[in-house]
Design an enzyme around this catalytic site. Structure first.
Site, mmCIF file in Angstrom:
data_model
loop_
_atom_site.group_PDB
_atom_site.id
_atom_site.type_symbol
_atom_site.label_atom_id
_atom_site.label_comp_id
_atom_site.label_asym_id
_atom_site.label_seq_id
_atom_site.Cartn_x
_atom_site.Cartn_y
_atom_site.Cartn_z
ATOM 1 N N HIS A 172 -16.234 -53.050 -19.568
ATOM 2 C CA HIS A 172 -15.559 -53.930 -18.597
ATOM 3 C C HIS A 172 -14.841 -53.091 -17.539
ATOM 4 O O HIS A 172 -14.599 -51.898 -17.747
ATOM 5 C CB HIS A 172 -14.525 -54.829 -19.295
ATOM 6 C CG HIS A 172 -15.111 -56.054 -19.903
ATOM 7 N ND1 HIS A 172 -15.598 -56.074 -21.187
ATOM 8 C CD2 HIS A 172 -15.305 -57.303 -19.403
ATOM 9 C CE1 HIS A 172 -16.071 -57.285 -21.464
ATOM 10 N NE2 HIS A 172 -15.907 -58.058 -20.402
ATOM 11 N N LYS A 176 -8.956 -54.533 -17.248
ATOM 12 C CA LYS A 176 -8.916 -55.371 -18.455
ATOM 13 C C LYS A 176 -7.847 -54.861 -19.417
ATOM 14 O O LYS A 176 -7.725 -53.650 -19.627
ATOM 15 C CB LYS A 176 -10.304 -55.388 -19.122
ATOM 16 C CG LYS A 176 -10.387 -56.356 -20.279
ATOM 17 C CD LYS A 176 -11.808 -56.749 -20.604
ATOM 18 C CE LYS A 176 -11.885 -57.655 -21.819
ATOM 19 N NZ LYS A 176 -11.235 -58.951 -21.596
HETATM 20 P P1 NAD Z 1 -6.233 -61.702 -13.671
HETATM 21 O O1 NAD Z 1 -5.129 -60.809 -14.104
HETATM 22 O O2 NAD Z 1 -6.976 -61.358 -12.425
HETATM 23 O O3 NAD Z 1 -5.698 -63.220 -13.524
HETATM 24 C C1 NAD Z 1 -4.688 -63.771 -14.344
HETATM 25 C C2 NAD Z 1 -3.752 -64.520 -13.407
HETATM 26 O O4 NAD Z 1 -2.792 -65.245 -14.192
HETATM 27 C C3 NAD Z 1 -2.940 -63.574 -12.485
HETATM 28 O O5 NAD Z 1 -3.115 -63.950 -11.128
HETATM 29 C C4 NAD Z 1 -1.513 -63.770 -12.944
HETATM 30 O O6 NAD Z 1 -0.551 -63.633 -11.887
HETATM 31 C C5 NAD Z 1 -1.581 -65.215 -13.454
HETATM 32 N N1 NAD Z 1 -0.407 -65.571 -14.265
HETATM 33 C C6 NAD Z 1 0.367 -64.771 -15.041
HETATM 34 N N2 NAD Z 1 1.392 -65.475 -15.551
HETATM 35 C C7 NAD Z 1 1.266 -66.738 -15.085
HETATM 36 C C8 NAD Z 1 2.032 -67.917 -15.261
HETATM 37 N N3 NAD Z 1 3.147 -67.936 -16.020
HETATM 38 N N4 NAD Z 1 1.616 -69.058 -14.642
HETATM 39 C C9 NAD Z 1 0.494 -69.067 -13.867
HETATM 40 N N5 NAD Z 1 -0.257 -67.955 -13.657
HETATM 41 C C10 NAD Z 1 0.129 -66.819 -14.261
HETATM 42 O O7 NAD Z 1 -7.227 -61.769 -14.916
HETATM 43 P P2 NAD Z 1 -8.735 -62.323 -14.956
HETATM 44 O O8 NAD Z 1 -9.689 -61.188 -14.826
HETATM 45 O O9 NAD Z 1 -8.877 -63.509 -14.065
HETATM 46 O O10 NAD Z 1 -8.822 -62.747 -16.508
HETATM 47 C C11 NAD Z 1 -7.907 -63.675 -17.059
HETATM 48 C C12 NAD Z 1 -8.241 -63.904 -18.525
HETATM 49 O O11 NAD Z 1 -9.537 -64.504 -18.638
HETATM 50 C C13 NAD Z 1 -8.316 -62.628 -19.382
HETATM 51 O O12 NAD Z 1 -7.834 -62.909 -20.674
HETATM 52 C C14 NAD Z 1 -9.801 -62.318 -19.421
HETATM 53 O O13 NAD Z 1 -10.177 -61.551 -20.548
HETATM 54 C C15 NAD Z 1 -10.344 -63.716 -19.503
HETATM 55 N N6 NAD Z 1 -11.741 -63.875 -19.058
HETATM 56 C C16 NAD Z 1 -12.504 -64.728 -19.780
HETATM 57 C C17 NAD Z 1 -13.800 -65.003 -19.383
HETATM 58 C C18 NAD Z 1 -14.585 -66.018 -20.139
HETATM 59 O O14 NAD Z 1 -15.781 -66.195 -19.873
HETATM 60 N N7 NAD Z 1 -13.965 -66.737 -21.066
HETATM 61 C C19 NAD Z 1 -14.323 -64.385 -18.245
HETATM 62 C C20 NAD Z 1 -13.520 -63.513 -17.511
HETATM 63 C C21 NAD Z 1 -12.211 -63.274 -17.925
#
Ligand code: NAD
Length: 282
Positions: A172, A176
């Site tokens: 990744h 991450k």
């Molecule tokens: P990212 O860090 O880019 O996005 C997370 C967002 O959440 C950030 O903008 C952050 O500011 C926000 N956040 C933090 N605290 C918050 C709050 N209290 N209220 C509202 N927003 C808040 O991360 P990402 O790459 O978008 O990934 C997010 C999660 O999704 C991770 O756990 C990742 O592993 C997971 N993910 C899952 C899949 C899937 O297919 N299920 C795919 C990609 C990523």
């Protein structure tokens, strides 16, 4: 006559929610709206007439809080996510934040799609409890390809003997924060299911130093982090003089966003319960 025509919807809100008609717009509440997945989901919703963004939130420290994004106010107040029946919180944030949103979903009867990975066992138990009150799709990987890969891994692991060693390698991007990825663990769980064993008893991650010989039956995990890789997973079955390698490569996060919206449309018409991507695709 539909069931809800003879029941007071104030007394039977779940039935009312489950009667959302085909073609009706699915209202999305999107926390983490400025994150990588949040942006991808917003872009995809903008292209699709069958979805609309009804609420956006971000962490209170985020510079965009208080602005209007795609015509919707970006709030730091999580309560705006509680859309009620027919609405869906699509959550790709962080485990502790997701847990807070689960409580809002449960109290307001809003459905939920959880893509956040890295939840602890305790957090997963809280999630299961909340699913008694509202529909929740929980999936470490919302892509159609990985969902099918997990099904194939389960089948192959079930057919090969214990003398085949199973190893999972994932790669990744360098931002991450959890490892092994939720997807790698889900693939490991699928392999363990195929063998009728519990992953917790055979999981071998983070080998370093004098590890001793490989224990037969273990499922090993290895992790790479670098660049902007959206996600790659290879499950290898090592036999004697032969091996099977099953690989999925995500070319873009758009595949997760597409699956998440498909899961949201599904969740918006379900009765309370815990669902997986297998249920969504069935
Ligand atoms: P990212 O860090 O880019 O996005 C997370 C967002 O959440 C950030 O903008 C952050 O500011 C926000 N956040 C933090 N605290 C918050 C709050 N209290 N209220 C509202 N927003 C808040 O991360 P990402 O790459 O978008 O990934 C997010 C999660 O999704 C991770 O756990 C990742 O592993 C997971 N993910 C899952 C899949 C899937 O297919 N299920 C795919 C990609 C990523």
């Amino acid at each position: 006559m539909a069931v809800h025509d003879v029941l007071d919807p104030r007394l039977y809100p779940q039935i009312q929610g489950a009667e959302k008609m085909a073609g009706e717009i699915t209202r999305i509440a999107l926390p983490g709206a400025a994150g990588r997945m949040g942006k991808m989901i917003r872009d995809l919703v903008a292209e699709k007439a069958e979805f609309e963004i009804a609420a956006l939130t971000e962490h209170s420290d985020h510079p965009l809080v208080g602005s209007t994004t795609d015509g919707v106010f970006l709030s730091a107040d999580a309560d705006v996510l509680g859309l009620g029946k027919g609405g869906v919180i699509v959550d790709f944030t962080r485990p502790e934040v997701t847990l807070m949103h689960i409580e809002i979903a449960r109290k307001t009867g809003t459905a939920m799609v959880i893509g956040t990975t890295g939840l602890t066992n305790e957090q997963e138990k809280a999630l299961s409890r909340a699913a008694a009150d509202t529909p929740i799709v929980y999936c470490a990987n919302t892509s159609v390809g990985v969902t099918l890969l997990a099904q194939i891994v389960r089948q192959v692991a079930g057919q090969l003997g214990q003398d085949w060693d199973i190893e999972i390698v994932e790669t990744h991007h360098n931002q991450k924060i959890d490892a092994p990825s939720g997807t790698a663990l889900a693939l490991g769980r699928a392999a363990a299911d195929g063998r009728n064993v519990n992953l917790g008893e055979v999981r071998d991650s983070g080998r370093d130093g004098v590890t001793g010989q490989r224990r037969q039956g273990d499922i090993g995990f290895a992790v790479m982090r670098g660049g902007d890789v959206a996600g790659e997973h290879t499950v290898t079955f090592f036999g004697q003089q032969e091996r099977i390698e099953l690989t999925h490569r995500a070319g873009s996060r758009a595949i997760f966003a597409r699956g998440a919206l498909r899961a949201a449309a599904f969740a918006s018409v379900q009765t309370p319960g815990l669902y997986s991507m297998d249920d969504v695709l069935a």
